[in-house]
Design a protein around this motif. Structure first.
Motif, PDB file in Angstrom:
ATOM      1  N   THR A 105       1.004  -1.282   0.090  1.00 26.38           N
ATOM      2  CA  THR A 105       0.075  -0.036   0.161  1.00 26.38           C
ATOM      3  C   THR A 105       1.019   0.957   0.070  1.00 26.38           C
ATOM      4  OG1 THR A 105      -0.182  -0.197   2.307  1.00 26.38           O
ATOM      5  CG2 THR A 105      -1.922  -1.096   1.021  1.00 26.38           C
ATOM      6  N   HIS A 106       1.995   1.082  -0.622  1.00 33.42           N
ATOM      7  CA  HIS A 106       2.819   2.450  -0.679  1.00 33.42           C
ATOM      8  C   HIS A 106       3.691   2.342  -2.064  1.00 33.42           C
ATOM      9  CE1 HIS A 106       5.425   5.899   1.161  1.00 33.42           C
ATOM     10  NE2 HIS A 106       5.348   5.841   0.031  1.00 33.42           N
ATOM     11  N   LEU A 107       3.030   2.494  -3.228  1.00 34.04           N
ATOM     12  CA  LEU A 107       3.768   2.555  -4.418  1.00 34.04           C
ATOM     13  C   LEU A 107       3.665   3.635  -5.310  1.00 34.04           C
ATOM     14  CD1 LEU A 107       1.819  -0.762  -5.371  1.00 34.04           C
ATOM     15  CD2 LEU A 107       4.470  -0.595  -4.719  1.00 34.04           C
ATOM     16  N   HIS A 108       4.831   4.048  -5.855  1.00 37.93           N
ATOM     17  CA  HIS A 108       5.013   4.900  -7.015  1.00 37.93           C
ATOM     18  C   HIS A 108       5.020   4.643  -8.518  1.00 37.93           C
ATOM     19  CE1 HIS A 108       5.206   7.852  -3.402  1.00 37.93           C
ATOM     20  NE2 HIS A 108       6.021   7.035  -3.013  1.00 37.93           N
ATOM     21  N   THR A 109       4.594   5.529  -9.314  1.00 37.74           N
ATOM     22  CA  THR A 109       4.768   5.272 -10.780  1.00 37.74           C
ATOM     23  C   THR A 109       5.318   6.511 -11.352  1.00 37.74           C
ATOM     24  OG1 THR A 109       2.577   6.004 -11.380  1.00 37.74           O
ATOM     25  CG2 THR A 109       2.947   3.596 -10.558  1.00 37.74           C
ATOM     26  N   SER A 110       5.162   6.725 -12.832  1.00 42.88           N
ATOM     27  CA  SER A 110       5.501   7.919 -13.523  1.00 42.88           C
ATOM     28  C   SER A 110       4.765   9.187 -13.179  1.00 42.88           C
ATOM     29  CB  SER A 110       5.608   7.607 -14.858  1.00 42.88           C
ATOM     30  OG  SER A 110       4.351   7.055 -15.532  1.00 42.88           O
ATOM     31  N   PHE A 111       3.714   8.965 -12.372  1.00 44.91           N
ATOM     32  CA  PHE A 111       3.046  10.084 -11.860  1.00 44.91           C
ATOM     33  C   PHE A 111       3.787  10.761 -10.814  1.00 44.91           C
ATOM     34  CE2 PHE A 111      -0.556   7.843 -14.307  1.00 44.91           C
ATOM     35  CZ  PHE A 111      -0.842   8.847 -15.102  1.00 44.91           C
ATOM     36  N   SER A 112       4.630  10.074 -10.357  1.00 45.28           N
ATOM     37  CA  SER A 112       5.363  10.631  -9.257  1.00 45.28           C
ATOM     38  C   SER A 112       6.587  11.117  -9.947  1.00 45.28           C
ATOM     39  CB  SER A 112       5.733   9.728  -8.116  1.00 45.28           C
ATOM     40  OG  SER A 112       4.672   9.278  -7.449  1.00 45.28           O
ATOM     41  N   SER A 113       7.239  12.404  -9.490  1.00 45.04           N
ATOM     42  CA  SER A 113       8.384  12.800 -10.526  1.00 45.04           C
ATOM     43  C   SER A 113       9.628  11.877 -10.227  1.00 45.04           C
ATOM     44  CB  SER A 113       8.681  14.377 -10.046  1.00 45.04           C
ATOM     45  OG  SER A 113       9.123  14.616  -8.871  1.00 45.04           O
ATOM     46  N   ASP A 114       9.613  11.235  -9.162  1.00 49.56           N
ATOM     47  CA  ASP A 114      10.925  10.545  -9.066  1.00 49.56           C
ATOM     48  C   ASP A 114      10.698   9.218  -9.407  1.00 49.56           C
ATOM     49  OD1 ASP A 114       9.260   9.722  -7.001  1.00 49.56           O
ATOM     50  OD2 ASP A 114      10.536   9.857  -5.317  1.00 49.56           O
ATOM     51  N   SER A 115      10.021   8.923 -10.431  1.00 51.67           N
ATOM     52  CA  SER A 115       9.920   7.646 -10.865  1.00 51.67           C
ATOM     53  C   SER A 115       9.469   7.606 -12.527  1.00 51.67           C
ATOM     54  CB  SER A 115       8.695   6.751 -10.315  1.00 51.67           C
ATOM     55  OG  SER A 115       8.431   5.467 -10.795  1.00 51.67           O
ATOM     56  N   ASP A 116       9.729   6.636 -13.341  1.00 52.10           N
ATOM     57  CA  ASP A 116       9.741   6.541 -14.506  1.00 52.10           C
ATOM     58  C   ASP A 116       8.952   5.462 -14.920  1.00 52.10           C
ATOM     59  OD1 ASP A 116      11.657   4.667 -14.694  1.00 52.10           O
ATOM     60  OD2 ASP A 116      13.142   6.087 -15.619  1.00 52.10           O
ATOM     61  N   PHE A 123      -3.419  15.410 -11.088  1.00 57.34           N
ATOM     62  CA  PHE A 123      -4.327  14.588 -10.333  1.00 57.34           C
ATOM     63  C   PHE A 123      -5.244  14.044 -11.273  1.00 57.34           C
ATOM     64  CE2 PHE A 123      -3.164  17.513  -6.680  1.00 57.34           C
ATOM     65  CZ  PHE A 123      -3.099  16.222  -5.856  1.00 57.34           C
ATOM     66  N   GLU A 124      -5.586  14.806 -12.235  1.00 53.67           N
ATOM     67  CA  GLU A 124      -6.979  14.186 -13.311  1.00 53.67           C
ATOM     68  C   GLU A 124      -6.488  13.225 -14.106  1.00 53.67           C
ATOM     69  OE1 GLU A 124      -6.396  17.541 -12.738  1.00 53.67           O
ATOM     70  OE2 GLU A 124      -8.306  18.226 -11.959  1.00 53.67           O
TER      71      GLU A 124
END
Length: 271
Positions: free
Chosen positions: A6-17, A58-59
């Protein structure tokens, strides 16, 4: 084994591609049952050497997630979350954010990344403050953040700052900071919020996830019951990082259950 991350990042976060769908496919490969994406939103983030802004579309984030949620509905549960980078002076701005966007999220993590306009990740923090003052200032800021934005479900990587301690001061002792940490834990408990176990601490070479097991034990002693579990992965290969160690750690801290928030309400699972 824990089958929810329940803590995941993708390319919507600026530190992930990493594309979100790639993370979902990795989750399926790992046998995960639930994934909650928690993209970064850190308003008023200072300039960084790598030019990251930690803002969020966000959208498009919501549109993409719900499209993939529907596509993979028969294979895996996808939840809509956010990791909110809070700072004490942002109370009004974050209240406006929550009014506009916040009510649709399943899960919001209240995280502290910035203290005195510095992120400990970049190294200048401890050079300016030193180890003891740097830790104390960080924890004091966490407490202020929890009061500035109370609409969260879990407190992210409570001792995040310990990942970046200077090599000469890498040992953290709960007793040295017990007064401020107890204030934080009591604040969490009284609001019926959760404390996150973030296994990126293990990835960064710590002996424990974030937070340290001494904090987890004290949280339980004070009456804390709600625990969420996340890898803080920004790449597929870091998903569910060392989740096989989590049940033993939680048992040693006195926990027998963990929670997954759905529509901001905890669903409890046995460890």
């Amino acid at each position: 084994m824990i089958y929810t991350d329940t803590h995941l990042h993708t390319s919507f976060s600026s530190d992930s591609d990493t594309p979100m769908e790639l993370m979902i496919k990795k989750g399926l490969e790992l046998g995960m049952k639930t994934l909650c994406f928690t993209e970064h939103y850190d308003p008023c983030h200072p300039d960084t050497p790598d030019k990251l802004d930690f803002l969020l579309d966000f959208e498009n984030y919501k549109k993409t997630l719900f499209s993939l949620k529907e596509k993979y509905a028969s294979q895996i549960e996808i939840l809509y979350g956010l990791e909110l980078g809070v700072q004490p002076h942002l109370g009004r701005l974050l209240a406006n954010f929550y009014e506009k966007y916040g009510k649709d999220f399943d899960f919001i993590i209240n995280s502290c990344h910035i203290v005195n306009n510095m992120d400990p990740y970049y190294g200048t923090y401890f050079k300016e403050l030193g180890a003891t003052r740097g830790l104390m200032t960080y924890f004091e800021t966490v407490l202020s953040n929890l009061k500035a934005f109370p609409h969260y479900q879990s407190v992210g990587h409570l001792d995040y700052v310990c990942r970046y301690l200077p090599e000469s001061s890498q040992t953290f002792f709960y007793d040295h900071f017990s007064d401020i940490l107890d204030e934080i834990l009591i604040e969490i408990i009284e609001r019926n919020r959760a404390l996150e176990v973030n296994t990126a601490g293990l990835k960064y070479g710590l002996d424990w996830p974030n937070p340290d097991i001494s904090i987890l034990r004290r949280y339980r002693e004070l009456g804390g019951e709600l625990i969420t579990i996340g890898s803080d992965a920004h790449k597929p290969e870091h998903m569910a990082w060392e989740f096989d160690k989590v049940p033993d750690i939680l048992h040693r801290a006195g926990f027998r259950h963990y929670a997954v928030f759905k529509e901001k309400k905890p669903v409890v699972y046995d460890i």
